[in-house]
Design a protein around this motif. Structure first.
Motif, PDB file in Angstrom:
ATOM      1  N   HIS A 134      36.406  39.883  45.995  1.00  9.61           N
ATOM      2  CA  HIS A 134      36.103  40.834  44.912  1.00  9.61           C
ATOM      3  C   HIS A 134      36.873  42.145  45.083  1.00  9.61           C
ATOM      4  O   HIS A 134      37.535  42.602  44.151  1.00  9.61           O
ATOM      5  CB  HIS A 134      34.602  41.114  44.833  1.00  9.61           C
ATOM      6  CG  HIS A 134      34.304  42.286  43.964  1.00  9.61           C
ATOM      7  ND1 HIS A 134      34.342  42.218  42.586  1.00  9.61           N
ATOM      8  CD2 HIS A 134      34.050  43.589  44.266  1.00  9.61           C
ATOM      9  CE1 HIS A 134      34.116  43.425  42.084  1.00  9.61           C
ATOM     10  NE2 HIS A 134      33.930  44.278  43.086  1.00  9.61           N
TER      11      HIS A 134
ATOM     12  N   CYS B 221      35.057  42.870  36.101  1.00 13.02           N
ATOM     13  CA  CYS B 221      35.915  42.167  37.064  1.00 13.02           C
ATOM     14  C   CYS B 221      35.909  40.677  36.717  1.00 13.02           C
ATOM     15  O   CYS B 221      34.866  40.123  36.389  1.00 13.02           O
ATOM     16  CB  CYS B 221      35.404  42.391  38.486  1.00 13.02           C
ATOM     17  SG  CYS B 221      36.330  41.458  39.727  1.00 13.02           S
TER      18      CYS B 221
ATOM     19  N   CYS C  80      36.938  38.211  38.855  1.00 13.23           N
ATOM     20  CA  CYS C  80      37.128  37.403  40.069  1.00 13.23           C
ATOM     21  C   CYS C  80      36.108  36.271  40.125  1.00 13.23           C
ATOM     22  O   CYS C  80      35.120  36.267  39.395  1.00 13.23           O
ATOM     23  CB  CYS C  80      37.044  38.272  41.332  1.00 13.23           C
ATOM     24  SG  CYS C  80      35.386  38.627  41.906  1.00 13.23           S
TER      25      CYS C  80
ATOM     26  N   CYS D 125      32.446  37.551  40.674  1.00 16.83           N
ATOM     27  CA  CYS D 125      31.776  38.171  39.525  1.00 16.83           C
ATOM     28  C   CYS D 125      31.511  37.150  38.416  1.00 16.83           C
ATOM     29  O   CYS D 125      30.565  37.290  37.654  1.00 16.83           O
ATOM     30  CB  CYS D 125      32.606  39.347  39.009  1.00 16.83           C
ATOM     31  SG  CYS D 125      32.616  40.713  40.187  1.00 16.83           S
TER      32      CYS D 125
END
Ligand SMILES: [Zn+2]
Length: 369
Positions: free
Chosen positions: A352, A321, A323, A326
């Motif tokens: 997330h 991920c 985002c 993360c």
């Protein structure tokens, strides 16, 4: 169809719209939504009637300016609340349904205030909301009803859809809306698990004529093979020139199953609700071939961030991920924030989960034929 076209704008399909019931996607602001790649939200007509109310929305010229969101805005009609606030609570508690509309009781059991939501009122309010996609008010029944009740619900849904369409055209003309400012109006197909009733409902709605059609009723779930069969069948009998809306869908794997079946538009409360309940999505491998996978669920697992094992874990929620959570924070930090009951935990978890939905949708756009 590759795009949804409305009010001179184009949105890529499929599209997922998190529920912003009361003009807010809980725990995040609209800049967060844009940053994670969310292109639309779904607000709720019935809830917005009560709060902030018609006058406030009128003053702002609609919910778009009120919440400062530039993307697609869908307004649910209040039809699902006929189920969740009336049928699901038992007739005398939440309200009752009559041919003219749905009566919702507010203000407590002792002194209930009766509010009648008619198809006309629902459409008028959706024009004040200023949504891009408006939905007809429907009689959304419980799943365990008799054939007779099912038939009544379908008949009422058709009659309300007819009234919605008349009011829709009336509002367009009253407001002198040119073609480029014209919203879309979608019909809702009811009929429970009775295919004959579903087909009858659809054919009557097609005669009235809408821009898109959605499957109404209980929330479909890819874990239930009977529902999957029904929803796939319905996607096939809705002509391809119309938009197909998966109302209230769904789980991550549902997006895949129903996109494969032909649906293009989704709204759901799940990614944000899961985030608040500390249930996060961990992608197990780079996203590819989602539609072709034998098990649609195989690309991710649920991660319960409150568990003790995450307390010292110095790694992101999901290494696939991209985002902000993360990229910058560990599972241990998120576990810590939730333990403190810190509002930031909700925001990060929501960012997330929504990013994972946006990534799955982006991948489906590549894969869908
Ligand atoms: Zn993430």
């Amino acid at each position: 169809m590759k795009y949804l076209k409305v009010k001179n704008k184009k949105y890529k399909l499929p599209i997922f719209c998190p529920d912003a019931t009361r003009a807010v996607v809980r725990s995040v602001d609209t800049k967060d939504l844009i940053n994670v790649g969310i292109d639309g939200v779904c607000v709720n007509t019935l809830h917005l009637i009560h709060d902030p109310g018609k006058a406030v929305l009128k003053k702002f010229g609609g919910v778009r300016k009120f919440m400062d969101f530039p993307g697609l805005i869908i307004s649910d009609s209040g039809g699902f609340q006929v189920f969740s606030l009336i049928y699901a609570r038992g007739k005398k508690k939440g309200g009752r349904v009559i041919d003219d509309g749905a009566i919702f009781y507010t203000g407590g059991l002792k002194k209930p205030v009766k509010n009648l939501l008619t198809p006309e009122k629902s459409i008028q309010m959706q024009f004040e909301i200023g949504s891009d996609i408006m939905i007809c008010l429907d009689d959304c029944p419980s799943s365990n009803i008799s054939e007779k009740q099912n038939k009544t619900s379908v008949e009422r849904t058709i009659s309300w859809a007819r009234r919605c369409e008349i009011e829709f055209e009336k509002q367009i003309s009253l407001r002198h809306l040119p073609i480029i400012k014209r919203p879309l109006l979608f019909g809702v197909v009811q009929g429970g698990d009775n295919k004959d009733l579903r087909e009858f409902c659809l054919s009557e709605l097609l005669k009235i004529g809408f821009d898109g059609y959605g499957m109404g009723g209980w929330v479909p779930n890819a874990g239930n093979p009977l529902q999957v069969d029904l929803i796939k069948w319905l996607a096939k009998i809705i002509p391809d020139k119309y938009y197909k809306y998966g109302l209230g869908i769904g789980k991550l794997e549902d997006l895949i199953v129903f996109t494969k079946a032909g649906y293009q538009i989704y709204d759901c409360v799940l990614p944000t609700r899961d985030a608040r309940h500390q249930r996060l999505y961990e992608i197990k491998k780079p996203l590819k071939n989602l539609i072709g996978a034998r098990v649609p669920k195989s690309f991710f697992r649920y991660l319960y961030i409150n568990k003790q094992k995450h307390q010292k874990e110095n790694k992101p929620i999901s290494k696939y991920c991209d985002c902000l959570v993360c990229k910058n924070y560990s599972r241990a930090y998120l576990n810590h924030l939730f333990k403190l009951n810190e509002p930031l935990a909700m925001r990060l978890a929501t960012i997330h989960n929504l990013r994972i939905y946006a990534m799955v949708i982006r991948q489906l756009r590549k894969e869908v034929k």
